[in-house]
Design a protein around this motif. Sequence first.
Motif, PDB file in Angstrom:
ATOM      1  N   ASP C   3      13.980 -12.173   9.833  1.00  0.00           N
ATOM      2  CA  ASP C   3      13.479 -11.421   8.674  1.00  0.00           C
ATOM      3  C   ASP C   3      11.957 -11.388   8.699  1.00  0.00           C
ATOM      4  O   ASP C   3      11.301 -12.334   8.270  1.00  0.00           O
ATOM      5  N   HIS C   4      11.395 -10.311   9.181  1.00  0.00           N
ATOM      6  CA  HIS C   4       9.944 -10.215   9.319  1.00  0.00           C
ATOM      7  C   HIS C   4       9.252 -10.044   7.971  1.00  0.00           C
ATOM      8  O   HIS C   4       9.839  -9.562   7.011  1.00  0.00           O
ATOM      9  N   VAL C   5       7.979 -10.453   7.942  1.00  0.00           N
ATOM     10  CA  VAL C   5       7.108 -10.200   6.798  1.00  0.00           C
ATOM     11  C   VAL C   5       5.853  -9.498   7.324  1.00  0.00           C
ATOM     12  O   VAL C   5       5.325  -9.865   8.372  1.00  0.00           O
ATOM     13  N   TYR C   6       5.425  -8.473   6.614  1.00  0.00           N
ATOM     14  CA  TYR C   6       4.278  -7.677   7.020  1.00  0.00           C
ATOM     15  C   TYR C   6       3.178  -7.767   5.967  1.00  0.00           C
ATOM     16  O   TYR C   6       3.458  -7.948   4.787  1.00  0.00           O
ATOM     17  N   LYS C   7       1.950  -7.626   6.399  1.00  0.00           N
ATOM     18  CA  LYS C   7       0.840  -7.530   5.465  1.00  0.00           C
ATOM     19  C   LYS C   7       0.271  -6.119   5.542  1.00  0.00           C
ATOM     20  O   LYS C   7       0.275  -5.499   6.613  1.00  0.00           O
ATOM     21  N   VAL C   8      -0.194  -5.623   4.420  1.00  0.00           N
ATOM     22  CA  VAL C   8      -0.739  -4.275   4.358  1.00  0.00           C
ATOM     23  C   VAL C   8      -2.207  -4.356   3.953  1.00  0.00           C
ATOM     24  O   VAL C   8      -2.535  -4.994   2.956  1.00  0.00           O
ATOM     25  N   VAL C   9      -3.087  -3.735   4.748  1.00  0.00           N
ATOM     26  CA  VAL C   9      -4.509  -3.716   4.396  1.00  0.00           C
ATOM     27  C   VAL C   9      -4.931  -2.275   4.130  1.00  0.00           C
ATOM     28  O   VAL C   9      -4.339  -1.332   4.652  1.00  0.00           O
ATOM     29  N   GLU C  10      -5.954  -2.132   3.286  1.00  0.00           N
ATOM     30  CA  GLU C  10      -6.438  -0.794   2.944  1.00  0.00           C
ATOM     31  C   GLU C  10      -7.782  -0.564   3.623  1.00  0.00           C
ATOM     32  O   GLU C  10      -8.685  -1.391   3.534  1.00  0.00           O
ATOM     33  N   LEU C  11      -7.898   0.576   4.298  1.00  0.00           N
ATOM     34  CA  LEU C  11      -9.096   0.880   5.072  1.00  0.00           C
ATOM     35  C   LEU C  11      -9.587   2.288   4.742  1.00  0.00           C
ATOM     36  O   LEU C  11      -8.810   3.140   4.320  1.00  0.00           O
ATOM     37  N   VAL C  12     -10.870   2.520   4.976  1.00  0.00           N
ATOM     38  CA  VAL C  12     -11.423   3.864   4.870  1.00  0.00           C
ATOM     39  C   VAL C  12     -12.133   4.170   6.183  1.00  0.00           C
ATOM     40  O   VAL C  12     -13.093   3.501   6.544  1.00  0.00           O
ATOM     41  N   GLY C  13     -11.607   5.153   6.886  1.00  0.00           N
ATOM     42  CA  GLY C  13     -12.266   5.582   8.120  1.00  0.00           C
ATOM     43  C   GLY C  13     -13.097   6.815   7.842  1.00  0.00           C
ATOM     44  O   GLY C  13     -12.719   7.638   7.021  1.00  0.00           O
ATOM     45  N   SER C  14     -14.233   6.948   8.496  1.00  0.00           N
ATOM     46  CA  SER C  14     -15.040   8.150   8.300  1.00  0.00           C
ATOM     47  C   SER C  14     -15.350   8.786   9.651  1.00  0.00           C
ATOM     48  O   SER C  14     -15.331   8.126  10.692  1.00  0.00           O
ATOM     49  N   SER C  15     -15.583  10.082   9.620  1.00  0.00           N
ATOM     50  CA  SER C  15     -15.887  10.819  10.846  1.00  0.00           C
ATOM     51  C   SER C  15     -16.640  12.084  10.495  1.00  0.00           C
ATOM     52  O   SER C  15     -16.358  12.721   9.482  1.00  0.00           O
TER      53      SER C  15
END
Lengths: 69, 69, 69, 69, 69, 69, 69, 69, 69, 69, 69, 69
Positions: C3-15
Amino acid sequence: MPDHVYKVVELVGSSEESVSKAIDNAIARAAGTLRHLGWFEVTNVRGHIEDGKVAHYQVTLKAGFRLEA
Amino acid sequence: MPDHVYKVVELVGSSEESVSKAIDNAIARAAGTLRHLGWFEVTNVRGHIEDGKVAHYQVTLKAGFRLEA
Amino acid sequence: MPDHVYKVVELVGSSEESVSKAIDNAIARAAGTLRHLGWFEVTNVRGHIEDGKVAHYQVTLKAGFRLEA
Amino acid sequence: MPDHVYKVVELVGSSEESVSKAIDNAIARAAGTLRHLGWFEVTNVRGHIEDGKVAHYQVTLKAGFRLEA
Amino acid sequence: MPDHVYKVVELVGSSEESVSKAIDNAIARAAGTLRHLGWFEVTNVRGHIEDGKVAHYQVTLKAGFRLEA
Amino acid sequence: MPDHVYKVVELVGSSEESVSKAIDNAIARAAGTLRHLGWFEVTNVRGHIEDGKVAHYQVTLKAGFRLEA
Amino acid sequence: MPDHVYKVVELVGSSEESVSKAIDNAIARAAGTLRHLGWFEVTNVRGHIEDGKVAHYQVTLKAGFRLEA
Amino acid sequence: MPDHVYKVVELVGSSEESVSKAIDNAIARAAGTLRHLGWFEVTNVRGHIEDGKVAHYQVTLKAGFRLEA
Amino acid sequence: MPDHVYKVVELVGSSEESVSKAIDNAIARAAGTLRHLGWFEVTNVRGHIEDGKVAHYQVTLKAGFRLEA
Amino acid sequence: MPDHVYKVVELVGSSEESVSKAIDNAIARAAGTLRHLGWFEVTNVRGHIEDGKVAHYQVTLKAGFRLEA
Amino acid sequence: MPDHVYKVVELVGSSEESVSKAIDNAIARAAGTLRHLGWFEVTNVRGHIEDGKVAHYQVTLKAGFRLEA
Amino acid sequence: MPDHVYKVVELVGSSEESVSKAIDNAIARAAGTLRHLGWFEVTNVRGHIEDGKVAHYQVTLKAGFRLEA
């Protein structure tokens, strides 16, 4: 730095080519009449279909510009 | 003009290339079985990552088509 | 399969180039420090305007990676 | 890997027992007519009350399946 | 009472007369091909404008019907 | 009482058994590295389907913990 | 067909009679100063109550019109 | 200008005094460990009540900071 | 009482002092060019951070004003 | 059938055991004082964590009951 | 003018005739027991279908009334 | 610890002074008739404008209180 106030307008740009071209079209048209445009935010991406293909993309966005004091 | 009724279906297109190609894939596939497709609206953009790069994009969209009377 | 556990991160990429390049930039930067990145989801597309043109795109996304047991 | 296209259908499963049994009922019924079901997402949990107790749970979910090429 | 499963479809009804007539049109059309229609929920009300007046209303709704066991 | 500050992390727990077991798995894994975990909030419930049955549940949740001063 | 750009304005129409009359009032007033009005979308329906009855309905809507090139 | 990437963290600041003091507390605490903090966005304002008065305010916010290349 | 129609504009006020001062700045600036301003609604509170402190608050709000007949 | 009117109340049930037990607790408590309870809808699932485990679940729900004429 | 406090209740009105009649029914019923009702806001429009036609409309609304000091 | 049940009420506090004073007014008024008030959550901030200035703030909030067993 003074306390600026900005106004936000809602626009829909369309393009037969791509989503990003639809964004560019809306920004370019707005820049023709509004000074101090500073940012935009996409709120919807949709489009029309003809003959089973995307005929044109329509991108709704909000664009903000600084009001002169 | 008669009072038309439309049905809306939800699709997920995927592409290893780009978001817009994923949209095109979904529309093309839907057009193979549905007549009178008229518009679409994107509701989600996500994708899978492999080896630190985007492996494929997945675009969820709703597509509407007119029902024959 | 455990039973896996995942973490979620929030990012902002710019270009300065495109929306998809902004996504790629964010994923590539995250992959430099996070292992097992598995998926992403776009939550916002915005950008800055300079001289009546899009100066750069900013894409906010969430990226998930599996935590090691 | 080819560029797959998926269709998403919306279902409501109900059960007198539990929320998870309502999910199972909906998936089992859908699997009877749809091939390649791959994932689901719960969008609403509600239910009916009779004599001051939960008479049955109703779970609305979206289920996606791959369309054959 | 057995554990029923329902399917939900999304429709857009249009009418030159009124919002409620647009709802009726969508339900009537759906009832022509779907049995056991049980409920509907309005998710969007919009319309087209011609010559400064509402040309027709478009009501998006979800309609649920019980699947036969 | 001092003015506490909390950090919120987003996790996805999965389980082949049930939704609540997926929540427990995520909390247990987080508690292995984070001290002062105080609350959680479920933001999404989804899962994968194999052979017409739920193969595993995936619950996305936010978990908050107090930062030490 | 050229790549059109549209502007969207937000209006609140009110009417002592009905929801649809409130929509008509807003569209008619907007049409007095804006050319090329093409569509509207209702975003809120509310109203005031006096003496236990609806005194007037207030409908918030967005209306889009094509900008001249 | 290079293509920056930002990370966004979610924090809850609390204060017995006011909403804005709760914001300040969260930012100050985050600044103790994160460099290049650039912006924040409030996503929730709540609080606890004791003896019929606000005992402390809790403000949830997202804060973004630039990742070093 | 006639059937009034109102227009709603979106503004962003900023202030180095506080959230409420940012609201006041936006209202005061709008009142300089718009007559009959009647109400406002806050839709977003954010801000910029410099040197680990809030440099200025930015409050997005919608403001409604009655259109003259 | 007469035109019924219903009232909707918002409740939070808690349970050390499970999400569904928290729902049952809220419904049972409401049924002690409200007659004609007919349906409920879950709007939030959260909980408290102690010693790295879920201490109790909190389920927010809306419950509707018919008002007597 | 003193600083008023209002309470908001949630109601569901139903009608076999129309959406607006369902609103009127809910307001009329609420006015029978609540004084100082001042405004309402529609939050949902749905209904039941029988024999392929709308059997009755159900409108969920929030209604606010001033509390006496 | 027993399994508590809470009720949530929706209130609108107003104040000519500030947002936080509007919150305080609503909580104080509710505390006059409700025991065991435990928490609140702000869901809307709006206000009225007179003579180009904020005449009073209106804060909508939900407040929860424990029901006695």
